[in-house]
Scaffold this motif. Structure first.
Motif, PDB file in Angstrom:
ATOM      1  N   ARG A  17       0.836  -1.206   0.000  1.00 56.12           N
ATOM      2  CA  ARG A  17       0.000   0.000   0.000  1.00 56.12           C
ATOM      3  C   ARG A  17       0.867   1.251   0.000  1.00 56.12           C
ATOM      4  NH1 ARG A  17      -1.187   3.518   3.657  1.00 56.12           N
ATOM      5  NH2 ARG A  17      -0.523   2.266   5.438  1.00 56.12           N
ATOM      6  N   GLU A  18       1.897   1.270   0.856  1.00 56.83           N
ATOM      7  CA  GLU A  18       2.785   2.433   0.910  1.00 56.83           C
ATOM      8  C   GLU A  18       3.535   2.624  -0.404  1.00 56.83           C
ATOM      9  OE1 GLU A  18       5.270   1.809   4.345  1.00 56.83           O
ATOM     10  OE2 GLU A  18       3.817   2.764   5.687  1.00 56.83           O
ATOM     11  N   ARG A  99      -1.691  13.432  -5.159  1.00 59.33           N
ATOM     12  CA  ARG A  99      -0.455  13.472  -4.377  1.00 59.33           C
ATOM     13  C   ARG A  99      -0.396  12.210  -3.519  1.00 59.33           C
ATOM     14  NH1 ARG A  99      -0.288  17.378   0.561  1.00 59.33           N
ATOM     15  NH2 ARG A  99      -1.396  15.602   1.370  1.00 59.33           N
ATOM     16  N   PRO A 100       0.727  11.510  -3.523  1.00 58.83           N
ATOM     17  CA  PRO A 100       0.832  10.303  -2.698  1.00 58.83           C
ATOM     18  C   PRO A 100       0.964  10.659  -1.226  1.00 58.83           C
ATOM     19  CG  PRO A 100       2.938  10.780  -3.690  1.00 58.83           C
ATOM     20  CD  PRO A 100       1.958  11.784  -4.246  1.00 58.83           C
ATOM     21  N   THR A 101       0.956   9.650  -0.396  1.00 58.36           N
ATOM     22  CA  THR A 101       1.173   9.877   1.035  1.00 58.36           C
ATOM     23  C   THR A 101       2.598  10.379   1.256  1.00 58.36           C
ATOM     24  OG1 THR A 101       1.932   7.615   1.418  1.00 58.36           O
ATOM     25  CG2 THR A 101      -0.448   8.041   1.680  1.00 58.36           C
ATOM     26  N   ILE A 102       2.792  11.039   2.369  1.00 62.15           N
ATOM     27  CA  ILE A 102       4.125  11.545   2.700  1.00 62.15           C
ATOM     28  C   ILE A 102       5.100  10.391   2.926  1.00 62.15           C
ATOM     29  CG2 ILE A 102       3.768  11.782   5.193  1.00 62.15           C
ATOM     30  CD1 ILE A 102       5.225  14.568   4.810  1.00 62.15           C
ATOM     31  N   VAL A 103       4.613   9.268   3.435  1.00 62.29           N
ATOM     32  CA  VAL A 103       5.473   8.097   3.639  1.00 62.29           C
ATOM     33  C   VAL A 103       6.013   7.621   2.285  1.00 62.29           C
ATOM     34  CG1 VAL A 103       5.504   5.680   4.375  1.00 62.29           C
ATOM     35  CG2 VAL A 103       4.357   7.402   5.780  1.00 62.29           C
ATOM     36  N   PHE A 108      10.032   6.251  -1.077  1.00 56.67           N
ATOM     37  CA  PHE A 108      10.210   5.807  -2.453  1.00 56.67           C
ATOM     38  C   PHE A 108      10.733   6.872  -3.406  1.00 56.67           C
ATOM     39  CE2 PHE A 108       7.381   2.823  -0.464  1.00 56.67           C
ATOM     40  CZ  PHE A 108       7.941   1.619  -0.831  1.00 56.67           C
ATOM     41  N   LYS A 109      10.855   8.099  -2.952  1.00 53.34           N
ATOM     42  CA  LYS A 109      11.471   9.139  -3.785  1.00 53.34           C
ATOM     43  C   LYS A 109      12.692   9.735  -3.088  1.00 53.34           C
ATOM     44  CE  LYS A 109       8.953   9.015  -7.443  1.00 53.34           C
ATOM     45  NZ  LYS A 109       9.474   8.387  -8.626  1.00 53.34           N
ATOM     46  N   ILE A 141       6.357  17.038   7.010  1.00 53.31           N
ATOM     47  CA  ILE A 141       7.587  16.383   6.552  1.00 53.31           C
ATOM     48  C   ILE A 141       8.486  16.089   7.754  1.00 53.31           C
ATOM     49  CG2 ILE A 141       9.687  16.639   5.169  1.00 53.31           C
ATOM     50  CD1 ILE A 141       8.009  18.527   3.311  1.00 53.31           C
ATOM     51  N   SER A 142       8.666  17.097   8.598  1.00 53.22           N
ATOM     52  CA  SER A 142       9.520  16.946   9.774  1.00 53.22           C
ATOM     53  C   SER A 142       9.019  15.815  10.674  1.00 53.22           C
ATOM     54  CB  SER A 142       9.556  18.262  10.552  1.00 53.22           C
ATOM     55  OG  SER A 142      10.315  18.122  11.721  1.00 53.22           O
ATOM     56  N   ASN A 143       7.726  15.779  10.940  1.00 55.68           N
ATOM     57  CA  ASN A 143       7.161  14.719  11.784  1.00 55.68           C
ATOM     58  C   ASN A 143       7.350  13.341  11.166  1.00 55.68           C
ATOM     59  OD1 ASN A 143       6.331  16.489  13.793  1.00 55.68           O
ATOM     60  ND2 ASN A 143       4.319  16.793  12.883  1.00 55.68           N
ATOM     61  N   ALA A 144       7.153  13.235   9.859  1.00 57.91           N
ATOM     62  CA  ALA A 144       7.328  11.944   9.182  1.00 57.91           C
ATOM     63  C   ALA A 144       8.788  11.499   9.225  1.00 57.91           C
ATOM     64  CB  ALA A 144       6.828  12.029   7.742  1.00 57.91           C
TER      65      ALA A 144
END
Length: 175
Positions: A17-18, A99-103, A108-109, A141-144
């Motif tokens: 899924r991610e 837009r994909p998930t931040i994860v 993956f990028k 972004i920082s939290n992820a």
């Protein structure tokens, strides 16, 4: 009777899924199960009914053994290949072109590139994602990134107060 390892199945479903950049809600809608089922499945709490497993196998076009045994290997171009393979499924394409998930963006990028080989501030990471047309809040972004201590090194900026720098974690074993 065959016993399924719920943790392995959950880990593999979450990885898949991610790798598509889908939220649990969007993914659950596509495979026609409840969001709660996806959450429970990913955390190894679901009963893993055969009908749910069958839906996942059909959706990902994978074999039962791929889902059940060991961590599944995700190719770098998984999302792009999936989009190409399902180009006639308009509902799926609409979700995958969002837009994909931040994860996804990070795993993956960002981490597949050399961008974090040197320390970067959040504004730089944010600008990196914007090149793909993805807008994320700096705090998100920082939290992820903080939730990925195995991959991300966080240090205080040497001269700017209240500013962190983020880089790819360097491993001692040659990785």
């Amino acid at each position: 009777m065959i016993k399924f390892d719920k943790k392995i199945i959950g880990t593999n479903v979450k990885l898949l899924r991610e790798a598509l950049g889908l939220s649990q809600v969007d993914f659950s809608h596509l495979v026609e199960v409840s969001p709660g089922t996806i959450t429970n499945l990913e955390y190894g709490r679901a009963s893993n009914s055969l009908s749910t497993l069958e839906k996942l196998l059909v959706f990902f076009n994978i074999e039962m053994n791929d889902l059940l045994y060991g961590e599944i290997s995700i190719p770098a171009d998984f999302r792009e290949s999936f989009i190409n393979e399902h180009k006639t499924n308009k509902e799926l394409l609409n979700l995958l072109h969002k837009r994909p998930t931040i994860v996804y963006a990070i795993k993956f990028k960002l981490l597949k590139s050399n961008f974090l080989d040197k320390p970067r501030e959040i504004g730089e990471v944010k600008a990196y994602f914007e090149k793909f047309g993805w807008s994320f809040l700096g705090t998100s972004i920082s939290n992820a990134l903080k939730r990925m201590p195995d991959s991300i090194e966080i240090k205080k900026h040497q001269t700017k107060l209240n500013t962190n720098e983020y880089s790819r974690k360097k491993y001692n074993d040659g990785e």
